[in-house]
Design an enzyme around this catalytic site. Structure first.
Site, PDB file in Angstrom:
ATOM      1  N   THR A   1       0.871  -1.184   0.000  1.00 26.35           N
ATOM      2  CA  THR A   1       0.000   0.000   0.000  1.00 26.35           C
ATOM      3  C   THR A   1       0.908   1.236   0.000  1.00 26.35           C
ATOM      4  O   THR A   1       1.322   1.699  -1.041  1.00 26.35           O
ATOM      5  CB  THR A   1      -0.968  -0.002   1.196  1.00 26.35           C
ATOM      6  OG1 THR A   1      -0.231  -0.230   2.408  1.00 26.35           O
ATOM      7  CG2 THR A   1      -2.008  -1.100   1.059  1.00 26.35           C
TER       8      THR A   1
ATOM      9  N   LYS B   1       3.648  -7.051   4.312  1.00 24.21           N
ATOM     10  CA  LYS B   1       3.446  -5.664   3.926  1.00 24.21           C
ATOM     11  C   LYS B   1       3.077  -4.863   5.173  1.00 24.21           C
ATOM     12  O   LYS B   1       2.490  -5.382   6.130  1.00 24.21           O
ATOM     13  CB  LYS B   1       2.382  -5.507   2.841  1.00 24.21           C
ATOM     14  CG  LYS B   1       0.959  -5.879   3.210  1.00 24.21           C
ATOM     15  CD  LYS B   1       0.178  -4.856   3.999  1.00 24.21           C
ATOM     16  CE  LYS B   1       0.194  -3.490   3.367  1.00 24.21           C
ATOM     17  NZ  LYS B   1      -0.531  -2.510   4.265  1.00 24.21           N
TER      18      LYS B   1
ATOM     19  N   THR C   1       0.002  -7.438  13.380  1.00 23.35           N
ATOM     20  CA  THR C   1       0.432  -6.057  13.083  1.00 23.35           C
ATOM     21  C   THR C   1       0.493  -5.681  11.615  1.00 23.35           C
ATOM     22  O   THR C   1       0.907  -4.583  11.308  1.00 23.35           O
ATOM     23  CB  THR C   1       1.802  -5.716  13.722  1.00 23.35           C
ATOM     24  OG1 THR C   1       2.842  -6.400  13.032  1.00 23.35           O
ATOM     25  CG2 THR C   1       1.843  -6.062  15.176  1.00 23.35           C
TER      26      THR C   1
ATOM     27  N   GLU D   1       6.532   4.632   7.524  1.00 18.79           N
ATOM     28  CA  GLU D   1       6.202   5.814   6.726  1.00 18.79           C
ATOM     29  C   GLU D   1       7.079   7.000   7.119  1.00 18.79           C
ATOM     30  O   GLU D   1       7.015   7.496   8.243  1.00 18.79           O
ATOM     31  CB  GLU D   1       4.714   6.134   6.881  1.00 18.79           C
ATOM     32  CG  GLU D   1       3.853   5.093   6.180  1.00 18.79           C
ATOM     33  CD  GLU D   1       2.381   5.165   6.515  1.00 18.79           C
ATOM     34  OE1 GLU D   1       1.582   4.630   5.729  1.00 18.79           O
ATOM     35  OE2 GLU D   1       2.025   5.738   7.558  1.00 18.79           O
TER      36      GLU D   1
ATOM     37  N   ASN E   1       0.397  10.330   5.188  1.00 24.81           N
ATOM     38  CA  ASN E   1      -0.933  10.079   5.751  1.00 24.81           C
ATOM     39  C   ASN E   1      -1.914  11.230   5.527  1.00 24.81           C
ATOM     40  O   ASN E   1      -3.120  11.049   5.642  1.00 24.81           O
ATOM     41  CB  ASN E   1      -0.822   9.743   7.232  1.00 24.81           C
ATOM     42  CG  ASN E   1      -0.295   8.333   7.437  1.00 24.81           C
ATOM     43  OD1 ASN E   1      -1.010   7.362   7.259  1.00 24.81           O
ATOM     44  ND2 ASN E   1       0.983   8.229   7.792  1.00 24.81           N
TER      45      ASN E   1
ATOM     46  N   SER F   1      -5.882   9.928  -1.575  1.00 26.19           N
ATOM     47  CA  SER F   1      -5.844  10.630  -2.869  1.00 26.19           C
ATOM     48  C   SER F   1      -5.081   9.812  -3.904  1.00 26.19           C
ATOM     49  O   SER F   1      -4.415   8.844  -3.588  1.00 26.19           O
ATOM     50  CB  SER F   1      -5.183  11.988  -2.712  1.00 26.19           C
ATOM     51  OG  SER F   1      -3.847  11.833  -2.294  1.00 26.19           O
TER      52      SER F   1
END
Length: 464
Positions: A212, A238, A249, A336, A459, A464
């Site tokens: 993702t 992932k 998790t 991230e 995030n 979008s």
């Protein structure tokens, strides 16, 4: 240049397709291992994201008998990428799983828990279907029906019961799965399963297909012995955000050619998940879809293991732990916006549970994580994260180290503290923080990453 199959090869392929998938899997498993092709540059993940500076290369994975993988593009995502992954397994494949404890679990989580939880659960699992781009969570009966219909169609094609098809999804919460997109791509999936593609490329494509906001595919491989027989273990995972220790998790799928009863697989997962997948955190948030599944195809020739305490599992258990820990570390490395891989160890705790809570408090603290991002050894923030837990701590014995450098000792700043050395250490991409709370003998380790502006940017426009 693609070679045209000879008449003999065409006949062989026709027989292969007509036979049970197990026969095809065995044929591929016994071929001499070829040099793994470099993973194709197929786009994956969210467009515009730079690959994590902490990324590691995808491993070379040899054939694992009884398991085949194919990917397709049903267009759950708008951009060009595969977002459907299907595993096909030999008859008699065992399976066990661990799942999120989130109170709003997804439809695929409910499906797997239901069919693995019964007396006969996990004894003959024939397929795994994973989609990215739609979590199918918080979707009520409509989401459950969609998962069931997708499993039913796969079962018809693979000649098994729908309960023998495991499901997993990842993506946006609150969107019902359009199972018609999956069903329409099943012919492509079947063609991919029958294609002569090197296992390393199969696994790499699968790793990319489940991404993702991940920036690199995550894979791991290890070998073990059971009574002199070599067994293989491979897995993908992932996850880069919404990662917190709460049973699984993320999504992780591990396949071995060992022959192991589902109850033993479940025990092994329970043993190792605590110190691997449940000992990593990116942001302290837990997903609705967390799933880790372990499949054993039984094609290695090794004797069947049907008892949890069987000593013949020693080598296998260690190899499984290695694969799970490697995948768990890669999740953190792809956190991230991450620029630092951080190991937090708490020693001298009153109990293992206390040590774990203390380590997680440090690893989850935004103040600690932002200080690390700024290359600031602000050990006062570590003190804060320790004290707020209300766990037993002896303030006058508290000691803190960043790598080899002592920041605090006996509840006060270290007399040997050297700001220049500490600052230089904090520039490293991998940081170790060790805290002794002086309350006992228990220890625990949690892995995390720093918290940067990149996390907010990723995030802030997730949908979008």
């Amino acid at each position: 240049m693609t070679k045209t199959p000879t008449t003999g090869q065409k006949i062989e392929q026709a027989f292969e397709k007509a036979l049970d998938p197990f026969a095809a899997a065995l044929k591929r498993a016994t071929r001499p291992a070829e040099a793994a092709a470099a993973p194709a540059a197929t786009p994956a993940g969210k467009p515009g994201l730079a690959v994590s500076p902490l990324a590691v290369p995808f491993p070379t994975i040899p054939p694992i008998g009884g398991g085949e993988i194919a990917t397709a593009r049903p267009r759950f995502y708008k951009h060009e990428r595969d977002d459907l992954v299907v595993f096909r397994f030999a008859r008699g494949t065992s399976c066990a799983g661990v799942f999120t404890r989130h109170k709003i679990g997804s439809a695929p989580v409910d499906w797997c828990k239901k069919h693995l939880g019964g007396a006969e659960g996990g004894k003959d699992v024939r397929a795994l279907v994973v989609n990215a781009g739609c979590a199918n969570a918080f979707t009520g009966k409509a989401g459950a029906d969609a998962a069931r219909r997708a499993a039913s169609e796969v079962a018809k094609r693979f000649g098994c019961r729908q309960r023998d098809v495991m499901m997993a999804s990842t993506g946006v919460i609150g969107v019902v799965l359009d199972e018609k997109k999956i069903i329409a791509k099943l012919p492509d999936i079947e063609a991919g399963l029958d294609a002569d593609l090197h296992p390393s490329e199969q696994w790499a494509r699968a790793g990319r297909g489940i991404m993702t906001t991940d920036t690199f595919p995550k894979g791991s491989y290890a070998e073990a012995e059971i009574e002199g027989y070599k067994v293989r273990i491979a897995g993908i995972a992932k996850g880069s955000g919404m990662i917190a220790p709460d049973m699984a998790t993320m999504l992780a799928f591990i396949v071995t050619d060992a022959d192991i009863h589902p109850n033993v697989l479940k025990a092994l997962l329970g043993l190792h998940v605590r110190t691997t997948f449940n000992s990593v955190t990116v942001d302290g948030d837990t997903s609705t879809n967390d799933t880790a599944l372990l499949f054993a195809t039984g094609t290695s020739g090794a004797p069947r293991i049907g008892r949890v305490g069987d000593r013949r599992l020693k080598s296998f258990s260690a190899a499984l732990d290695k694969v799970m820990l490697d995948l768990a570390h890669q999740l953190v490395r792809d956190g991230e916006g991450a620029t630092k891989f951080v190991k937090v160890t708490v020693d001298g705790a009153a109990s293992p549970a206390s040590a774990r809570k203390l380590a997680k408090s440090i690893a989850d603290s935004p103040l600690v994580k932002t200080a690390i991002a700024g290359q600031d050894a602000n050990w006062g923030r570590v003190v804060m994260a320790v004290g707020k837990t209300e766990e037993p701590v002896d303030r006058d014995r508290l000691a803190i180290r960043f790598g080899p450098h002592q920041a605090a000792v006996d509840g006060a700043p270290s007399p040997t503290y050297d700001e220049a050395k500490m600052t230089a250490y904090m520039k490293n991409p991998e940081i170790d923080i060790t805290v002794d709370v002086g309350a006992g003998r228990a220890s625990a380790t949690v892995w995390t990453c720093d918290l940067t502006k990149g996390y907010i940017e990723i995030n802030g426009d997730y949908r979008s």
